[in-house]
Design a protein around this motif. Structure first.
Motif: not given
Lengths: 602, 196
Positions: A344-350, B96-104, B111-122
């Motif tokens: 939901t936060l815009g993260v791609d987990q696929s 979720s707070d930390a991930v939200q900040q990293r995504v931002a 601005a990037s249209p695609s969703a962020v790859p998970v390893d880059l924000v965890t």
């Protein structure tokens, strides 16, 4: 689950199956002291050790004498590890200048390493000197594993022999398992690991000049090392810009090898097998996973050899493997499925060819989901407790799998020796239950199972649940216990339940957010580890003694065959039923609630 | 009890010497002979100085470098003398707070249209993960292209050249070593100093 995940699991299982027989043959010969090449090479050393310690290798012991020797030897181990930690500040091989360890932490760690638990309240690279790592901790990695092998061999002798009063010589069993099994395998694995990049040196911590500088703030300290206060009396912060990185060093490969082979699990570094210096590549990871199950799987085969029917060993092996596959599937699925909140936060987990996707919090890129979920299952199926991912950050069901595997008593291959001896007790209980159903006196491997064996088996089944459930109850009732919790809600309860399950079953992995390096947890967990280890070993050796003294009976028409699918199903059913009945209420309060909350989107 | 005392003490000392001193020294000797580079920490030298270890991730924050995965080590990220994960549970609001900040932070300019790859924000398990996924590397190309005045094609080619596949084609996951990638980036465009 994608095709590559299935392939990685299949390769692992195939490798394990292929190595089971050679390892079993090797173990069998090694414990009898008749290895062709190594026997010639190390035989003189074995005899020298006997000579200086005044051991007569021909002289066998009854179970009581065997137990006393074992307890005495392990007691000396506790003292040695304790005092080496307390004195490390004034001992050599301490380039980072580590000081003495606090009383409660040193005691906890001493019990932890002697009981093959390797629970770590401390962080290796900021606490222990190289000498302590080698001479205190790694030594116990060997000796606690050797103790496990000695006990299971003694128990198997109880089944294999008849009408005798002795179950072997503890000193001989210890010496042979260390000298012929653990040492050569460790050298081999350490060399392979170094080839992959695991470090092995005695250098001081290495300063490197980083590409980019980093600016951070930390509490300012005065000359005495006390926090400075600003004009308002609050702790002052100082801002630091650093252009360097300090790399912790040390003799890691030698310790890493026995950490896995001995199902010990105590990491050289705080991050354990997630640290790139401990586990740098997917292949080093594969070797480490294989090393965990290698001896436990081989012991199944050696058991079959010793009781004169190899099918008996394979039946146990198969029951373990089936349980393992089932648990691995759940763990892989849960972790690959990821965390819906992040989506939901815009993260791609696929999962795609360009990323593993899934729940990557607390995981390493090189391992991704598959090699992390597989490792988490293996390390808790066995009593290893090494981790290559942070279990505290697993999804609720992904965390339930390791938690429950430990609670089952770590009988899915299990710890070195301890896995098989506990599983054999489950086998005894399975034939007892079957005997009740058809109204016959139960027997296993030609031995009548009678009142004494059942009493001891009941003790074995009860010891760890009492420690886990009572310990957890105490911790959640006391402020000192609640103070350790890091994550809010049901997960916080899981952290405590996990700690007690890990300690009482001698695993050593953790939901590591729990702040356990406090006098309360150091003492509570030390008691759980000690009772969980020796409270099982003593009744096991008593059963070994009682079985060895019995006559052998020939199987009749009414004897339940213990090598076929029926018995395998019965054994699995017994393990699962006992584990479920004991722990489902506690699990419901932790990971189950958390899973429901996650699905509901809270 | 008494007859066991001598064997217990002497055997303990004997086996301790063997497993606690002889064994690690033997492994060290083999390591120094056969794998000196690996046993020493896979250090990378550049211009005569050591700039890091290939195995230990470094912290990058300027727009002109590829960023590593978030690190939870204290008191600063990628502290290689105190490895650690975040140990945040999946439902912890702090996660979720930390991930939200990293995504931002990753989706600012451009601005990037695609969703962020998970390893880059965890945050990684060790806090020292040297790698990011290929997806995470490609995701950062637009930012770096702008900061370095390079074309996306040049950078995509650089990333592709640095992808390490699964070991033996099967084990682990494909990945890109961030330090090696950034060193190659600096080699390609030496005038950049990583801060703008």
């Amino acid at each position: 689950m994608n095709a590559n995940a299935l392939l990685q699991v299949a390769i692992y299982l195939a490798a394990l199956m292929l190595l089971t027989k050679p390892m079993g043959l090797y173990l069998h010969r090694a414990m009898e002291g008749r290895l062709p090449v190594l026997g010639k090479l190390l035989g003189p050393l074995e005899r020298l050790l006997y000579r200086i310690s005044g051991v007569n290798p021909q002289q066998e012991m009854g179970w009581k004498s065997y137990t006393v020797a074992l307890l005495l030897f392990n007691g000396i181990g506790v003292l040695a590890v304790f005092f080496l930690q307390r004195l490390q500040g004034s001992l050599p091989l301490n380039p980072a200048g580590m000081g003495e360890i606090s009383l409660d932490s040193a005691f906890n760690t001493a019990v932890s390493f002697v009981t093959n638990t390797n629970w770590q309240g401390y962080a290796g690279e900021s606490t222990m000197s190289y000498l302590t790592q080698m001479l205190a901790l790694a030594v116990q990695n060997f000796l606690s594993a050797a103790t496990g092998i000695a006990v299971v061999i003694a128990l198997i002798r109880g089944f294999a022999r008849h009408s005798v009063a002795t179950i072997g010589n503890f000193w001989v069993d210890m010496t042979r398992s260390t000298l012929y099994v653990l040492l050569p395998l460790s050298v081999l694995l350490a060399v392979l690991l170094m080839g992959q990049g695991v470090i092995q040196n005695f250098s001081p911590y290495q300063q490197v000049n980083t590409l980019e500088s980093i600016t951070y703030s930390q509490p300012a300290l005065d000359a005495q090392g006390q926090p400075k206060l600003d004009s308002d009396g609050n702790p002052a912060q100082e801002t630091i810009t650093s252009h360097t990185q300090t790399l912790a060093m040390g003799p890691v490969a030698s310790q890493e090898a026995i950490k896995m082979l001995g199902t010990n699990g105590g990491g050289f570094f705080n991050a354990n097998s997630a640290h790139p210096f401990e586990n740098p590549t997917p292949f080093s990871n594969f070797l480490q996973m294989l090393a965990i199950f290698l001896i436990p799987a081989g012991l199944c085969y050696a058991f079959g050899l010793m009781v004169g029917d190899r099918r008996q060993g394979w039946a146990i092996w198969t029951a373990m493997a089936l349980l393992f596959v089932a648990m691995t599937t759940v763990s892989l699925w849960a972790e690959q499925d990821g965390n819906p909140i992040l989506t939901t936060l815009g993260v791609d987990q696929s999962s795609s060819p360009l990323q593993s996707g899934g729940n990557m919090e607390g995981k390493e890129t090189r391992f991704g989901i598959t090699a992390s979920a597989l490792f988490a299952t293996i390390t808790t199926a066995a009593s290893c407790g090494a981790v290559n991912a942070m279990h505290d950050s697993l999804t609720p069901l992904g965390g339930l799998v390791p938690l429950w595997l430990m609670q089952l008593g770590e009988v899915v291959f299990g710890g070195v020796g301890s896995g098989l001896y506990t599983m054999l007790i489950y086998a005894v209980i399975a034939v007892f239950v079957a005997g009740l159903m058809i109204g016959r006196t139960p027997e296993y491997l030609g031995k009548k199972i009678e009142i004494f064996e059942m009493k001891m088996s009941a003790v074995i089944l009860l010891v760890t649940p009492i420690l886990v459930l009572l310990g957890t109850a105490i911790a959640v009732m006391l402020p000192a216990g609640l103070a350790g919790i890091a994550n809010p809600g049901a997960h916080g309860f899981s952290e405590i339940l996990y700690a007690l399950s890990s300690a009482a079953n001698n695993n050593g992995s953790a939901f590591a957010g729990l702040s356990a390096n406090t006098p309360f947890y150091n003492l509570l967990l030390a008691v759980a580890m000690a009772v969980g280890r020796f409270g099982i070993i003593i009744p096991i050796l008593a059963i070994a003694g009682a079985l060895a003294a019995k006559k052998r009976i020939t199987p009749g028409l009414g004897t339940l065959p213990t090598h076929g699918p029926l018995f395998i199903a019965l054994l699995i059913g017994t393990v699962v039923l006992v584990g479920a009945l004991t722990y489902v209420p506690a699990l419901a309060l932790g990971p189950v609630i958390e899973h429901l909350q996650m699905v509901a989107g809270h | 009890m008494k007859q066991h005392l001598r064997p217990a003490i002497f055997l303990f000392v004997g086996l301790s010497m063997l497993t606690g001193l002889v064994y690690p020294l033997l492994v060290s000797a083999i390591g120094q002979t056969a794998f000196p580079q690996q046993a020493g920490g896979s250090l990378i030298t550049s211009d005569g100085g050591i700039v890091g270890s290939r195995l230990i991730g470094q912290h990058f924050s300027s727009p002109g470098y590829f960023w590593s995965r978030p690190s939870a080590t204290a008191p600063y990220p990628n502290n290689a003398a105190a490895s650690s994960g975040s140990n945040l549970g999946p439902l912890n609001p702090a996660l979720s707070d930390a991930v939200q900040q990293r995504v931002a932070a990753l989706q600012t300019s451009p601005a990037s249209p695609s969703a962020v790859p998970v390893d880059l924000v965890t945050s990684s398990a060790s806090g020292l993960d040297p790698d990011i996924s290929p997806a995470a590397a490609y995701f950062q190309v637009a930012r770096i292209a702008q900061a370095r005045h390079l074309t996306a094609d040049q950078l995509n080619a650089l990333v592709t050249a640095h992808i390490e596949g699964r070991q033996f084609g099967v084990l682990g996951e494909p990945r890109v070593n961030v330090l090696a990638l950034n060193l190659a980036l600096d080699a390609q465009q030496p005038q950049h100093h990583g801060s703008e």
